[in-house]
Design an enzyme around this catalytic site. Structure first.
Site, PDB file in Angstrom:
ATOM      1  N   SER A 134       0.846  -1.188   0.000  1.00  0.00           N
ATOM      2  CA  SER A 134       0.000   0.000   0.000  1.00  0.00           C
ATOM      3  C   SER A 134       0.878   1.232   0.000  1.00  0.00           C
ATOM      4  O   SER A 134       2.049   1.186   0.426  1.00  0.00           O
ATOM      5  CB  SER A 134      -0.901   0.018   1.241  1.00  0.00           C
ATOM      6  OG  SER A 134      -1.552   1.274   1.381  1.00  0.00           O
ATOM      7  N   TYR A 140      -2.151  -0.786  10.871  1.00  0.00           N
ATOM      8  CA  TYR A 140      -2.400  -1.201   9.492  1.00  0.00           C
ATOM      9  C   TYR A 140      -1.220  -0.836   8.600  1.00  0.00           C
ATOM     10  O   TYR A 140      -0.733  -1.659   7.808  1.00  0.00           O
ATOM     11  CB  TYR A 140      -3.674  -0.564   8.967  1.00  0.00           C
ATOM     12  CG  TYR A 140      -3.903  -0.830   7.500  1.00  0.00           C
ATOM     13  CD1 TYR A 140      -4.172  -2.119   7.041  1.00  0.00           C
ATOM     14  CD2 TYR A 140      -3.842   0.206   6.569  1.00  0.00           C
ATOM     15  CE1 TYR A 140      -4.374  -2.375   5.692  1.00  0.00           C
ATOM     16  CE2 TYR A 140      -4.041  -0.050   5.218  1.00  0.00           C
ATOM     17  CZ  TYR A 140      -4.295  -1.331   4.790  1.00  0.00           C
ATOM     18  OH  TYR A 140      -4.484  -1.587   3.458  1.00  0.00           O
TER      19      TYR A 140
END
Length: 275
Positions: free
Chosen positions: A151, A164
């Site tokens: 990501s 996360y």
């Protein structure tokens, strides 16, 4: 976006006839499964939701006349990974797309610890187990490909999504290292690091996503990068967001991401999937 015929041929010649896609029931995983089906791959689709996964399989079979097998598994535990490994033992799998994962946002100290541990297990432990299994398998056969879903939040700390982002940093660095380790064995490893992608999680998680890419905008760039790059930033928005921060000191990046994520979540603890 669609793959060209030359690109479809390249993928088949390089990675064989079967691909495994985890997290295939929605979002980027579903889009990558569709693109691989269009290229003529047989597919092993992995997710927890049987009804949704069966719907995806039916659509791909009818549209592309490809063989699709389903593995219903919760990858938060070793049993789910073991079920997938067993289901693919007799198949000539040459490509793993590890897109299963989920995220949380808000302040870590306010989180449910078990939710955070489950996220760690899915995003990191399950990824490690699958990468180890299929990496060994591919190295033994002298060819293969691993696509690991990183990501854009993997490149710095992200307040209000601290854990996360940390799990995605794990994915990113694992892919970078494995790319060099497995290259002599004929195995390609790619970290796909998209920015915000619209897959329905924003509304479910009470997140405001004013700008986001569609899954259709990132699937083809990811597959085209496999075997050519170590990291891909798929989609114009991802490139804009990452490159605009490239020369900014890391500590300032963290502060910028604090403002961005704080505005998206309004500091509320919510569950998200796949930023």
């Amino acid at each position: 976006m669609t793959l060209s015929e030359n690109e479809k041929k390249r993928l088949r010649n390089r990675y064989g006839s079967w691909a495994v896609v985890t997290g295939a029931s929605s979002g980027i995983g579903r889009e990558l499964a569709k693109q691989l089906a269009s290229a003529g791959f047989g597919l092993v689709l992995v997710a927890r939701r049987e009804a949704v996964l069966a719907e995806v399989a039916s659509e791909l079979q009818q549209t592309y006349q490809t063989e699709v097998r389903l593995v219903l598994a919760d990858l938060a535990g070793p049993a789910g990974v073991a079920a997938l490994v067993k289901a693919t033992e007799s198949l000539g799998v040459g490509l793993l797309v590890a897109s299963a994962g989920f995220g949380t946002s808000g302040q870590l100290v306010d989180a449910d610890l078990e939710d955070e541990v489950d996220m760690l297990r899915v995003n990191c432990e399950a990824l490690l187990r699958l990468t180890h299994e299929f990496g060994r398998r591919f190295a033994g056969q002298g060819r293969g490909g691993l696509i690991l879903l990183s990501s854009m939040v993997a490149f710095q700390g992200v307040p209000f999504a601290a854990h996360y982002a940390a799990t995605k940093a794990y994915v990113q660095t694992l892919a970078e290292g494995l790319s060099r380790e497995l290259k002599p064995a004929g195995v390609d490893v790619l970290a796909a690091a998209p920015g915000p992608v619209r897959s329905g999680f924003g509304s479910r998680a009470n997140m405001r996503m004013d700008m986001a890419l569609e899954p259709e905008q990132v699937g083809v760039p990811i597959l085209k990068a496999l075997g050519r790059q170590t990291t891909v930033l798929p989609g114009w928005l991802t490139k804009l967001l990452v490159y605009s921060l490239q020369l900014v000191p890391r500590s300032i990046k963290v502060r910028i991401m604090e403002q961005v994520m704080g505005g998206m979540t309004q500091h509320q603890r919510v569950a998200t999937v796949g930023l």
